[in-house]
Design a protein around this motif. Sequence first.
Motif, short mmCIF file in Angstrom:
data_model
loop_
_atom_site.label_atom_id
_atom_site.label_comp_id
_atom_site.label_asym_id
_atom_site.label_seq_id
_atom_site.Cartn_x
_atom_site.Cartn_y
_atom_site.Cartn_z
N GLN A 4 0.61 -13.51 -13.59
CA GLN A 4 0.15 -12.49 -12.66
C GLN A 4 1.28 -12.15 -11.71
O GLN A 4 1.62 -12.96 -10.83
N ALA A 5 1.85 -10.96 -11.86
CA ALA A 5 2.91 -10.51 -10.96
C ALA A 5 2.30 -9.73 -9.81
O ALA A 5 1.37 -8.94 -10.01
N SER A 6 2.82 -9.95 -8.62
CA SER A 6 2.31 -9.25 -7.44
C SER A 6 3.42 -9.12 -6.41
O SER A 6 4.48 -9.73 -6.54
N GLY A 7 3.14 -8.33 -5.38
CA GLY A 7 4.08 -8.21 -4.27
C GLY A 7 4.84 -6.91 -4.21
O GLY A 7 5.60 -6.68 -3.27
N GLY A 8 4.66 -6.05 -5.19
CA GLY A 8 5.35 -4.78 -5.17
C GLY A 8 4.80 -3.86 -4.09
O GLY A 8 3.78 -4.14 -3.47
N GLY A 9 5.51 -2.77 -3.86
CA GLY A 9 5.06 -1.81 -2.86
C GLY A 9 6.14 -0.79 -2.57
O GLY A 9 7.14 -0.71 -3.27
N LEU A 10 5.90 -0.03 -1.53
CA LEU A 10 6.82 1.01 -1.09
C LEU A 10 7.60 0.47 0.11
O LEU A 10 7.00 -0.02 1.08
N VAL A 11 8.92 0.59 0.05
CA VAL A 11 9.76 0.09 1.13
C VAL A 11 10.94 1.04 1.30
O VAL A 11 11.37 1.69 0.33
N GLN A 12 11.44 1.12 2.49
CA GLN A 12 12.61 1.95 2.75
C GLN A 12 13.88 1.24 2.29
O GLN A 12 13.93 0.00 2.24
N ALA A 13 14.89 2.02 2.00
CA ALA A 13 16.18 1.45 1.62
C ALA A 13 16.66 0.50 2.72
O ALA A 13 16.52 0.79 3.91
N GLY A 14 17.17 -0.64 2.29
CA GLY A 14 17.59 -1.68 3.22
C GLY A 14 16.53 -2.70 3.53
O GLY A 14 16.80 -3.74 4.14
N GLY A 15 15.31 -2.43 3.11
CA GLY A 15 14.20 -3.33 3.37
C GLY A 15 14.12 -4.46 2.36
O GLY A 15 14.98 -4.62 1.49
N SER A 16 13.04 -5.24 2.50
CA SER A 16 12.86 -6.43 1.67
C SER A 16 11.44 -6.49 1.11
O SER A 16 10.50 -5.97 1.73
N LEU A 17 11.32 -7.15 -0.01
CA LEU A 17 10.03 -7.45 -0.62
C LEU A 17 10.16 -8.80 -1.31
O LEU A 17 11.25 -9.19 -1.75
N ARG A 18 9.03 -9.50 -1.42
CA ARG A 18 9.01 -10.73 -2.21
C ARG A 18 7.97 -10.59 -3.30
O ARG A 18 6.78 -10.40 -3.02
#
Length: 122
Positions: A4-18
């Motif tokens: 189960q993959a999760s954690g994606g989303g919309l982020v601005q350039a330079g931002g972070s996601l896990r």
Amino acid sequence: VQLQASGGGLVQAGGSLRLSCAASGLPFSSYAVGWFRQAPGKERDFVAGISWTGVVKVYTDSVKGRFTISRDNAKNTVYLQMSSLKPEDTAAYYCAAKKYGMGLRGDMYDYWGQGTLVTVSS
């Protein structure tokens, strides 16, 4: 077996996601895990991989120094910490598992999760 993959989303350039990849139904600690991504109209590409021990980690050149892969075998989960995101990182991200040794090609993996979409705006 389920990944189960999760954690994606919309982020601005330079931002972070896990991103997280949670596994069930397999002896997770015996499996290497890879992250792949596929942008619209493009082929699926290897992003990062981690060995079943967690000792060996491999990254594609374009994400070295920005992405970090890790695993918590007690939680049956692999993480992909993504920092300094760029618009060209926009893609559906997939995790996959294979017994023991890590592979750089998707056809080397036995199990796949569904994608989680990462969109990086400029």
